[in-house]
Motif scaffolding. Structure first.
Motif, PDB file in Angstrom:
ATOM      1  N   PHE A 161     -15.499 -16.625 -33.911  1.00 49.78           N
ATOM      2  CA  PHE A 161     -14.303 -16.738 -33.377  1.00 49.78           C
ATOM      3  C   PHE A 161     -13.339 -17.810 -33.427  1.00 49.78           C
ATOM      4  O   PHE A 161     -13.637 -18.615 -34.173  1.00 49.78           O
ATOM      5  CB  PHE A 161     -14.378 -16.463 -31.737  1.00 49.78           C
ATOM      6  N   THR A 192     -17.820 -23.874 -30.463  1.00 50.68           N
ATOM      7  CA  THR A 192     -19.147 -24.158 -30.170  1.00 50.68           C
ATOM      8  C   THR A 192     -20.024 -23.094 -29.428  1.00 50.68           C
ATOM      9  O   THR A 192     -19.027 -22.277 -28.899  1.00 50.68           O
ATOM     10  CB  THR A 192     -19.394 -25.372 -29.705  1.00 50.68           C
ATOM     11  N   PHE A 207     -16.219 -15.170 -26.025  1.00 48.96           N
ATOM     12  CA  PHE A 207     -16.785 -14.367 -26.992  1.00 48.96           C
ATOM     13  C   PHE A 207     -18.337 -14.480 -26.850  1.00 48.96           C
ATOM     14  O   PHE A 207     -18.854 -15.604 -26.575  1.00 48.96           O
ATOM     15  CB  PHE A 207     -16.362 -15.004 -28.344  1.00 48.96           C
ATOM     16  N   ALA A 208     -18.862 -13.170 -27.154  1.00 46.70           N
ATOM     17  CA  ALA A 208     -20.214 -13.191 -27.164  1.00 46.70           C
ATOM     18  C   ALA A 208     -20.824 -11.929 -28.079  1.00 46.70           C
ATOM     19  O   ALA A 208     -19.958 -11.165 -28.830  1.00 46.70           O
ATOM     20  CB  ALA A 208     -20.679 -12.430 -25.497  1.00 46.70           C
ATOM     21  N   GLY A 266     -20.197 -17.740 -26.818  1.00 40.89           N
ATOM     22  CA  GLY A 266     -19.551 -18.944 -27.261  1.00 40.89           C
ATOM     23  C   GLY A 266     -18.977 -19.595 -26.064  1.00 40.89           C
ATOM     24  O   GLY A 266     -18.932 -19.012 -24.896  1.00 40.89           O
ATOM     25  N   ASP A 267     -18.828 -20.988 -26.336  1.00 40.12           N
ATOM     26  CA  ASP A 267     -18.440 -21.832 -25.146  1.00 40.12           C
ATOM     27  C   ASP A 267     -17.008 -21.252 -24.909  1.00 40.12           C
ATOM     28  O   ASP A 267     -16.040 -21.139 -25.834  1.00 40.12           O
ATOM     29  CB  ASP A 267     -18.463 -23.083 -25.606  1.00 40.12           C
ATOM     30  N   LEU A 317     -21.613  -6.255 -23.692  1.00 39.33           N
ATOM     31  CA  LEU A 317     -20.342  -6.714 -24.440  1.00 39.33           C
ATOM     32  C   LEU A 317     -19.011  -6.113 -24.024  1.00 39.33           C
ATOM     33  O   LEU A 317     -18.160  -5.476 -24.707  1.00 39.33           O
ATOM     34  CB  LEU A 317     -20.609  -6.682 -25.803  1.00 39.33           C
TER      35      LEU A 317
END
Lengths: 219, 170
Positions: A22, B47, B77-78, B67-68, A107
């Motif tokens: 991301f 990170t 984000f995952a 995601g941090d 998700l």
């Protein structure tokens, strides 16, 4: 000052976001604006401005958002009692199957995860699957893994407009090296029941005989 | 509990073999440092935490990434993935899904002679042409507490390194 955007780098960046990473900031890169490809998923390219995302990035974000096809997949969410049968070929006896399935969204509603547990020929059997709908390809997608094999089986297909019937196609290699083609048909029977029918064809077979059926009843 | 078998039994459907044992050092919780290149210029960094566990009797690694929190377009984000060795097709296989898209990505590949470097191949649709774009991921096992992943896209002008992730056991 307006920023031109390098379309390929921007789109690459957005594709990357769906590819397992991301971005830490807004995607604004120097370069030349290119004529967009005529694709239903992408609107006319707009110049980026100092403020928000342009129409193209918005289209990509929308493609990453669950939509009506995901709503149709919801027919398989929940706790289910599963009964059915499998047979190796049309002349073989039908082996009964009884088990449970637990399915929930992960998700943020993008993929339906399920855990299937059953007794297969007296041995405990476990399988996990994900069902999703790729908004960019316009394609139903599924993956399956289980405790009796080592492959990750990915199938693709489509669903009817009203979502009551879904079909996925795939292939797998049998231990003897031959390729088996599969078709799975999901039919919504009611809000509390759906049926999964399995069809398989080996090499040289022109039709796909039914090799199994599972009925899911909400519990 | 795993169902370990000898190499000779690997032809039997579903049996585990040495290739599955190679996945064991990836199990655990890892701090992740992500670097992404989108084109010329400075890469973007982020990170997160990757939790990997062996499932279905040791047949697959299940990846679970968070995601941090960050200031980018995907602040939370995952992702999830699975990685295994297909004993019939004799290849490593992987899938990945995440919160930035709605597609399931499939990859297949091999480990090198040292048993510490995997090359996984897949495709992604090139939005410019609508055609599949080749993608190569290289996973390197450094030691039991460290591994890395590098991702490359095949562009018309040549291969482009788009991402690198460094994992350190937490």
């Amino acid at each position: 000052m307006a920023h031109h955007t390098n379309k390929v780098s921007r789109i690459l960046g957005i594709a990357l976001l769906a590819g397992g990473a991301f971005a830490a900031g807004r995607l604004v890169l120097p370069g030349t604006a290119l004529t967009p490809n005529a694709d239903a998923a992408q609107p006319e390219h707009d110049m980026d401005d100092m403020g928000g995302m342009d129409a193209e990035m918005a289209a990509w974000m929308e493609a990453g958002t669950p939509g009506e096809h995901h709503e149709h997949l919801d027919m398989m969410a929940g706790s289910w009692k599963v009964t059915g049968w499998f047979q190796m070929d049309p002349h073989a006896p039908k082996t009964p199957v009884e088990g449970t399935d637990e399915a929930h969204w992960v998700l943020d509603g993008r993929y339906l995860y399920s855990e299937f547990k059953a007794d297969m020929m007296g041995m405990p059997f476990e399988g996990i699957s994900y069902m999703g709908y790729d908004n960019i390809k316009g394609q139903l997608q599924s993956i399956w893994m289980d405790s009796m094999s080592t492959g990750i089986w990915m199938d693709t297909g489509s669903m009817s407009d009203d979502g009551t019937k879904m079909v996925t196609y795939g292939s797998m290699t049998a231990p003897d090296g031959t390729v088996v083609h599969t078709r799975h048909v999901f039919t919504k029977n009611s809000d509390d029941q759906y049926t999964m029918a399995f069809f398989e064809a080996g090499p040289g077979q022109t039709d796909m005989p039914q090799t199994g059926e599972l009925v899911y009843r909400r519990r | 509990m795993t169902d370990q078998q000898t190499a000779g039994d690997c032809a039997a459907m579903g049996a585990l073999c040495d290739e599955h044992a190679r996945l064991a050092p990836f199990a655990g919780t890892f701090k992740s440092r992500v670097t992404m290149w989108m084109g010329p210029g400075e890469p973007m960094t982020s990170t997160g935490t990757m939790t990997n566990r062996l499932i279905l009797g040791g047949r697959f690694i299940e990846h679970d990434y968070t995601g941090d929190p960050n200031l980018g377009p995907f602040p939370e984000f995952a992702g999830k993935g699975y990685w295994g060795y297909n004993t019939i097709d004799k290849r490593y296989e992987g899938v990945w899904i995440d919160s930035a898209g709605t597609w399931i990505q499939f990859e297949q590949g091999q480990v090198d002679a040292t048993g510490t470097e995997w090359t996984m191949l897949g495709t992604m649709t090139n939005p410019e042409t609508g055609k599949p774009m080749n993608k190569r991921s290289v996973v390197r096992l450094i030691d039991n507490d460290h591994h890395t992943m590098e991702m490359y896209f095949e562009m018309p002008e040549g291969e482009f390194k788009c991402m690198e992730i460094k994992y350190e056991r937490a």
